[in-house]
Design a protein around this motif. Structure first.
Motif, short mmCIF file in Angstrom:
data_model
loop_
_atom_site.label_atom_id
_atom_site.label_comp_id
_atom_site.label_asym_id
_atom_site.label_seq_id
_atom_site.Cartn_x
_atom_site.Cartn_y
_atom_site.Cartn_z
N ARG A 60 0.94 -1.01 0.10
CA ARG A 60 0.15 -0.03 0.00
C ARG A 60 0.72 1.29 -0.06
NH1 ARG A 60 -2.71 0.63 4.07
NH2 ARG A 60 -1.99 -0.81 5.61
N LEU A 61 2.02 1.25 0.62
CA LEU A 61 2.78 2.49 0.68
C LEU A 61 3.70 2.63 -0.43
CD1 LEU A 61 4.33 2.28 4.45
CD2 LEU A 61 2.05 3.76 3.64
N HIS A 62 3.81 1.26 -1.25
CA HIS A 62 4.36 1.70 -2.70
C HIS A 62 3.68 2.49 -3.39
CE1 HIS A 62 7.21 0.42 -5.63
NE2 HIS A 62 6.16 0.03 -6.44
N THR A 63 2.36 2.38 -3.37
CA THR A 63 1.76 3.26 -4.21
C THR A 63 1.72 4.56 -3.96
OG1 THR A 63 -0.34 3.37 -2.83
CG2 THR A 63 -0.24 1.43 -4.47
N HIS A 64 2.37 5.19 -2.84
CA HIS A 64 2.57 6.17 -2.37
C HIS A 64 4.02 6.81 -2.65
CE1 HIS A 64 -1.20 7.43 -0.66
NE2 HIS A 64 -1.44 6.27 -0.43
N GLY A 65 4.66 5.90 -3.57
CA GLY A 65 6.31 6.20 -3.83
C GLY A 65 7.16 5.39 -2.90
N ALA A 66 6.67 4.75 -1.73
CA ALA A 66 7.65 4.31 -0.86
C ALA A 66 8.37 3.07 -1.31
CB ALA A 66 6.84 3.85 0.39
N GLU A 67 9.74 3.08 -0.95
CA GLU A 67 10.34 1.70 -1.26
C GLU A 67 11.44 1.53 -0.16
OE1 GLU A 67 13.19 3.48 -4.37
OE2 GLU A 67 11.69 3.58 -5.97
N LEU A 68 11.48 0.03 -0.22
CA LEU A 68 12.39 -0.33 1.10
C LEU A 68 13.61 0.11 1.00
CD1 LEU A 68 11.47 -4.50 0.70
CD2 LEU A 68 10.88 -2.73 2.57
N VAL A 69 14.28 0.41 2.35
CA VAL A 69 15.63 0.99 2.34
C VAL A 69 16.54 -0.21 2.14
CG1 VAL A 69 17.26 2.12 3.87
CG2 VAL A 69 14.93 2.85 3.88
N GLY A 70 16.22 -1.37 2.88
CA GLY A 70 16.92 -2.53 2.87
C GLY A 70 16.23 -3.65 2.27
N GLU A 71 16.01 -4.58 3.29
CA GLU A 71 15.13 -5.92 3.27
C GLU A 71 14.22 -5.99 4.18
OE1 GLU A 71 17.65 -9.42 2.14
OE2 GLU A 71 19.22 -8.03 1.51
N LEU A 72 13.15 -6.99 3.74
CA LEU A 72 12.33 -7.18 4.68
C LEU A 72 12.95 -8.37 5.66
CD1 LEU A 72 9.52 -7.40 6.17
CD2 LEU A 72 8.73 -8.62 4.09
N VAL A 73 13.21 -8.41 6.82
CA VAL A 73 13.79 -9.56 7.32
C VAL A 73 13.21 -10.18 8.71
CG1 VAL A 73 16.41 -8.48 6.68
CG2 VAL A 73 15.15 -7.73 8.93
N ARG A 74 13.46 -11.29 8.98
CA ARG A 74 12.98 -11.88 10.14
C ARG A 74 14.11 -11.75 11.16
NH1 ARG A 74 9.35 -16.73 10.03
NH2 ARG A 74 9.20 -17.47 12.54
N TYR A 75 13.63 -11.41 12.43
CA TYR A 75 14.24 -11.64 13.66
C TYR A 75 14.04 -12.85 14.32
CZ TYR A 75 16.20 -10.25 18.12
OH TYR A 75 16.92 -10.56 19.31
N GLU A 76 14.70 -13.60 14.45
CA GLU A 76 14.48 -15.02 15.16
C GLU A 76 13.04 -15.20 14.82
OE1 GLU A 76 15.47 -14.04 19.34
OE2 GLU A 76 17.73 -13.87 18.79
N ASP A 77 12.27 -15.77 16.05
CA ASP A 77 10.82 -16.09 15.64
C ASP A 77 9.89 -15.23 16.14
OD1 ASP A 77 11.35 -18.67 14.78
OD2 ASP A 77 11.71 -19.63 16.64
N SER A 78 10.53 -13.77 16.52
CA SER A 78 9.80 -12.66 17.12
C SER A 78 9.05 -11.80 16.15
CB SER A 78 10.66 -11.96 18.01
OG SER A 78 11.22 -12.78 19.04
N TYR A 79 9.81 -11.36 15.32
CA TYR A 79 9.13 -10.07 14.44
C TYR A 79 9.84 -10.36 12.95
CZ TYR A 79 8.39 -7.47 18.45
OH TYR A 79 7.68 -7.06 19.52
N ARG A 80 9.02 -9.71 12.12
CA ARG A 80 9.42 -9.39 10.77
C ARG A 80 9.53 -8.02 10.55
NH1 ARG A 80 5.65 -11.46 6.24
NH2 ARG A 80 7.53 -11.44 4.86
#
Length: 146
Positions: A107-127
């Protein structure tokens, strides 16, 4: 005496409509929008002849707020370098907890947003990821797992 709460974070912008749309798409709610000028503003922020438009947004839980300000006078000053990396001094990002991180990114991509790095997983806690939106504003997104 301790502080009672963090009231809001101010972001000075050139294109109030674009940045406002970005944060509304993220899920923030517009509380109000209008001019902020006059002697009291000038005394508080230490500038003369201030004419600005502000918008106040709040998170859905009502606890977090972002104030956007677009200065008509005096003109805003752009920091250097533009598109600053994560190790630049100062406030670098605002982090939001989200339910579906991939949906928010799309949804944010439609407003021109881009990832700075990557979508990552931190252990079994967060993306987690950082997204750069309009005017190089960086927001962090965190989806709790489990």
């Amino acid at each position: 005496m301790t502080i009672r709460r963090m009231d809001n974070v101010l972001i000075v912008v050139d294109d109030l409509d674009a940045v406002l749309s970005f944060f509304v798409e993220l899920g923030m709610e517009l509380e109000g929008r209008g001019p902020a000028e006059g002697p009291w503003v000038e005394r508080v922020i230490g500038l003369e002849d201030v004419r600005q438009e502000i918008a106040m947004l709040r998170t859905p839980d009502g606890h977090g707020r972002i104030e956007l300000a677009m200065f008509h006078e005096p003109k805003a000053i752009r920091p250097e370098p533009g598109n600053a990396p994560a190790n630049t001094l100062g406030i670098r990002r605002i982090m939001f907890a989200v339910d579906d991180i991939e949906d928010v990114i799309a949804r944010l991509h439609t407003h021109g947003a881009e990832l700075v790095g990557e979508l990552v997983r931190y252990e079994d806690s967060y993306r987690l990821c950082y997204v750069r939106g309009p005017e190089d504003i960086i927001v962090g997104l965190a989806e709790q797992l489990g």
